[in-house]
Scaffold this motif. Structure first.
Motif, mmCIF file in Angstrom:
data_model
loop_
_atom_site.group_PDB
_atom_site.id
_atom_site.type_symbol
_atom_site.label_atom_id
_atom_site.label_comp_id
_atom_site.label_asym_id
_atom_site.label_seq_id
_atom_site.Cartn_x
_atom_site.Cartn_y
_atom_site.Cartn_z
ATOM 1 N N ASP A 199 0.832 -1.206 0.000
ATOM 2 C CA ASP A 199 0.000 0.000 0.000
ATOM 3 C C ASP A 199 0.865 1.254 0.000
ATOM 4 O OD1 ASP A 199 -1.993 -1.827 0.173
ATOM 5 O OD2 ASP A 199 -2.793 -1.144 2.103
ATOM 6 N N ALA A 200 2.033 1.173 0.641
ATOM 7 C CA ALA A 200 2.905 2.346 0.772
ATOM 8 C C ALA A 200 3.443 2.822 -0.578
ATOM 9 C CB ALA A 200 4.060 2.032 1.715
ATOM 10 N N THR A 201 3.607 1.903 -1.540
ATOM 11 C CA THR A 201 4.229 2.299 -2.811
ATOM 12 C C THR A 201 3.268 2.284 -4.004
ATOM 13 O OG1 THR A 201 5.011 0.041 -3.042
ATOM 14 C CG2 THR A 201 6.592 1.639 -2.202
ATOM 15 N N LEU A 202 2.026 1.887 -3.784
ATOM 16 C CA LEU A 202 1.091 1.795 -4.916
ATOM 17 C C LEU A 202 0.949 3.132 -5.647
ATOM 18 C CD1 LEU A 202 -1.012 0.348 -6.648
ATOM 19 C CD2 LEU A 202 -2.733 0.943 -4.937
ATOM 20 N N SER A 203 0.727 4.186 -4.896
ATOM 21 C CA SER A 203 0.443 5.474 -5.510
ATOM 22 C C SER A 203 1.627 5.973 -6.346
ATOM 23 C CB SER A 203 0.090 6.490 -4.414
ATOM 24 O OG SER A 203 -0.307 7.695 -4.983
ATOM 25 N N SER A 204 2.847 5.871 -5.802
ATOM 26 C CA SER A 204 4.005 6.350 -6.558
ATOM 27 C C SER A 204 4.269 5.470 -7.777
ATOM 28 C CB SER A 204 5.243 6.428 -5.653
ATOM 29 O OG SER A 204 5.535 5.167 -5.118
ATOM 30 N N THR A 205 4.014 4.187 -7.646
ATOM 31 C CA THR A 205 4.199 3.285 -8.796
ATOM 32 C C THR A 205 3.249 3.673 -9.925
ATOM 33 O OG1 THR A 205 4.875 1.485 -7.340
ATOM 34 C CG2 THR A 205 4.159 0.870 -9.555
ATOM 35 N N LEU A 206 1.988 3.899 -9.593
ATOM 36 C CA LEU A 206 1.008 4.269 -10.629
ATOM 37 C C LEU A 206 1.366 5.614 -11.259
ATOM 38 C CD1 LEU A 206 -2.403 3.104 -9.128
ATOM 39 C CD2 LEU A 206 -0.917 1.928 -10.751
ATOM 40 N N ALA A 207 1.872 6.543 -10.439
ATOM 41 C CA ALA A 207 2.260 7.854 -10.970
ATOM 42 C C ALA A 207 3.379 7.710 -11.999
ATOM 43 C CB ALA A 207 2.690 8.769 -9.829
ATOM 44 N N GLU A 208 4.261 6.734 -11.789
ATOM 45 C CA GLU A 208 5.362 6.538 -12.738
ATOM 46 C C GLU A 208 4.880 6.072 -14.112
ATOM 47 O OE1 GLU A 208 9.019 4.637 -11.320
ATOM 48 O OE2 GLU A 208 8.267 4.982 -9.283
ATOM 49 N N PHE A 209 3.807 5.286 -14.117
ATOM 50 C CA PHE A 209 3.224 4.894 -15.418
ATOM 51 C C PHE A 209 2.837 6.154 -16.200
ATOM 52 C CE2 PHE A 209 2.225 0.275 -15.653
ATOM 53 C CZ PHE A 209 2.611 -0.128 -14.390
ATOM 54 N N GLY A 210 2.122 7.030 -15.518
ATOM 55 C CA GLY A 210 1.648 8.247 -16.175
ATOM 56 C C GLY A 210 2.794 9.122 -16.630
ATOM 57 N N ALA A 211 3.802 9.278 -15.754
ATOM 58 C CA ALA A 211 4.946 10.132 -16.079
ATOM 59 C C ALA A 211 5.700 9.604 -17.298
ATOM 60 C CB ALA A 211 5.880 10.231 -14.872
ATOM 61 N N ALA A 212 5.697 8.296 -17.490
ATOM 62 C CA ALA A 212 6.404 7.686 -18.620
ATOM 63 C C ALA A 212 5.552 7.677 -19.887
ATOM 64 C CB ALA A 212 6.831 6.264 -18.259
ATOM 65 N N GLY A 213 4.339 8.189 -19.802
ATOM 66 C CA GLY A 213 3.469 8.214 -20.974
ATOM 67 C C GLY A 213 2.832 6.863 -21.269
ATOM 68 N N VAL A 214 2.729 6.023 -20.249
ATOM 69 C CA VAL A 214 2.090 4.718 -20.422
ATOM 70 C C VAL A 214 0.659 4.819 -19.900
ATOM 71 C CG1 VAL A 214 2.124 2.292 -19.748
ATOM 72 C CG2 VAL A 214 4.285 3.492 -20.206
ATOM 73 N N ARG A 215 -0.299 4.563 -20.783
ATOM 74 C CA ARG A 215 -1.701 4.745 -20.430
ATOM 75 C C ARG A 215 -2.279 3.466 -19.835
ATOM 76 N NH1 ARG A 215 -6.919 6.752 -22.177
ATOM 77 N NH2 ARG A 215 -7.260 5.146 -23.749
ATOM 78 N N ILE A 216 -2.758 3.592 -18.600
ATOM 79 C CA ILE A 216 -3.372 2.446 -17.924
ATOM 80 C C ILE A 216 -4.821 2.316 -18.396
ATOM 81 C CG2 ILE A 216 -4.118 1.543 -15.685
ATOM 82 C CD1 ILE A 216 -1.696 2.951 -14.428
ATOM 83 N N LEU A 217 -5.203 1.098 -18.801
ATOM 84 C CA LEU A 217 -6.569 0.841 -19.259
ATOM 85 C C LEU A 217 -7.447 0.333 -18.121
ATOM 86 C CD1 LEU A 217 -5.610 -0.940 -22.583
ATOM 87 C CD2 LEU A 217 -6.566 1.358 -22.357
ATOM 88 N N THR A 218 -6.893 -0.585 -17.328
ATOM 89 C CA THR A 218 -7.675 -1.166 -16.239
ATOM 90 C C THR A 218 -6.744 -1.814 -15.217
ATOM 91 O OG1 THR A 218 -9.510 -2.640 -15.702
ATOM 92 C CG2 THR A 218 -8.023 -3.389 -17.408
ATOM 93 N N ILE A 219 -7.259 -1.964 -14.003
ATOM 94 C CA ILE A 219 -6.488 -2.588 -12.917
ATOM 95 C C ILE A 219 -7.401 -3.560 -12.177
ATOM 96 C CG2 ILE A 219 -5.230 -2.196 -10.759
ATOM 97 C CD1 ILE A 219 -4.580 0.606 -11.688
ATOM 98 N N TYR A 220 -6.943 -4.780 -11.995
ATOM 99 C CA TYR A 220 -7.635 -5.751 -11.154
ATOM 100 C C TYR A 220 -6.776 -6.051 -9.943
ATOM 101 C CZ TYR A 220 -10.896 -6.708 -14.954
ATOM 102 O OH TYR A 220 -11.850 -6.590 -15.913
ATOM 103 N N GLU A 221 -7.364 -5.915 -8.776
ATOM 104 C CA GLU A 221 -6.636 -6.248 -7.545
ATOM 105 C C GLU A 221 -6.784 -7.729 -7.258
ATOM 106 O OE1 GLU A 221 -6.304 -7.456 -3.498
ATOM 107 O OE2 GLU A 221 -8.264 -7.150 -4.412
ATOM 108 N N ARG A 222 -5.678 -8.379 -6.968
ATOM 109 C CA ARG A 222 -5.702 -9.779 -6.553
ATOM 110 C C ARG A 222 -4.962 -9.899 -5.225
ATOM 111 N NH1 ARG A 222 -9.546 -10.874 -7.965
ATOM 112 N NH2 ARG A 222 -9.208 -13.090 -7.652
ATOM 113 N N PRO A 223 -5.452 -10.709 -4.331
ATOM 114 C CA PRO A 223 -4.798 -10.826 -3.019
ATOM 115 C C PRO A 223 -3.388 -11.410 -3.146
ATOM 116 C CG PRO A 223 -6.565 -12.442 -3.268
ATOM 117 C CD PRO A 223 -6.665 -11.523 -4.433
#
Ligand code: PPY
Length: 265
Positions: A199-223
């Motif tokens: 949980d501590a790094t999820l937000s920064s990881t997702l921000a890096e996708f955007g910063a790199a110009g990689v467009r996220i289409l969908t996310i499924y959470e799995r335990p």
């Protein structure tokens, strides 16, 4: 066997119908869930076809088995709008039916129709629509029915009492074809990634996708099955792992696992 395509069987399953649409009848091998994943992992089949996500339930019960494979390559996706048929032994009338057989995901998909039309019947889980049809075909009394693709009535001695149940854009299942070689870029591709973070790094990881110009289409959470605050995310992005912004991004992020790049459908 070279060229063989394993699918979640037995014959008459939705996965069978998906494979008939994609590949025709040749080279298709019906397998149980466990046989299918083992055969793919051991290289006994060339390709495997599995339902991954649906508009009714999100992740299917097969998605985790795919991401648990030590080595996997998704080579295609196939979204298909489903319309269920109600299959029964010849002579069975709708009013005779006391029990219906279906896959647990199928029960979710036909729920509005079932609750409206047959609210009082007993619901019995099956391993697939093929297994459900087989059970009904073998039953001695004509008081059972199964939910699945109409093709079940060609494979087993059954007739369809109702077609097109819950057919519509609200009822789409997406299959994955697992193969061996990453398809070449087409210019309109999708890439499925596995991201394991806390949980501590999820937000920064997702921000890096955007910063790199990689467009996220969908996310499924799995335990993660490790701790409450760690998860595995199936992140699906635009683009091909061997091309452009995504290729550069993956170079910088070796911790991300590429499950496959394939043409977007
Ligand atoms: O049950 C089947 O026939 C399958 O192949 C699995 C499934 C179940 C429900 C929707 C899509 C696929």
């Amino acid at each position: 066997v070279a060229g063989s395509i394993g699918y979640l069987g037995p014959a008459g399953s939705w996965t069978h119908q998906a494979c008939l649409d994609l590949f025709g009848a040749r080279d298709l091998v019906p397998l149980s869930r466990d046989e299918l994943f083992t055969a793919y992992a051991d290289g006994k089949i060339e390709r495997a076809c599995v339902p991954a996500t649906t508009s009714a339930v999100g992740a299917t019960p097969y998605l985790d088995a795919v991401i648990d494979l030590p080595d996997v390559r998704i080579v295609a996706e196939y979204p298909k709008m489903l319309g269920y048929s109600l299959l029964a032994k010849p002579g069975t009338k709708r009013g005779d039916i006391v029990a219906v057989h279906a896959h647990p995901v199928a029960f979710e998909e036909v729920r509005p129709w079932l609750e409206r039309e047959m609210p009082r019947v007993r619901r019995i889980d099956a391993a697939s629509a093929g297994a459900a049809a087989q059970t009904v075909a073998r039953s001695v009394t004509p008081d059972a029915a199964s939910f699945g693709p109409k093709v079940g009535a060609d494979i087993y001695p059954l007739v369809s009492l109702v077609d097109g149940i819950e057919e519509g854009p609200h009822n789409v299942t997406r299959w994955w074809v697992l193969g061996r070689q990453m398809p070449a870029p087409t210019g309109d591709d999708k890439t499925s990634l596995l991201v394991a973070v806390s949980d501590a790094t999820l937000s920064s990881t997702l921000a890096e996708f955007g910063a790199a110009g990689v467009r996220i289409l969908t996310i499924y959470e799995r335990p993660s099955k490790k701790t409450l605050d760690t998860h595995r995310y199936l992140v699906e992005v635009e683009g091909h792992a061997k091309q452009g912004a995504l290729a550069a991004f993956l170079e910088e992020h070796r911790e991300l696992r590429v499950l496959g790049s394939y043409p977007r459908r």
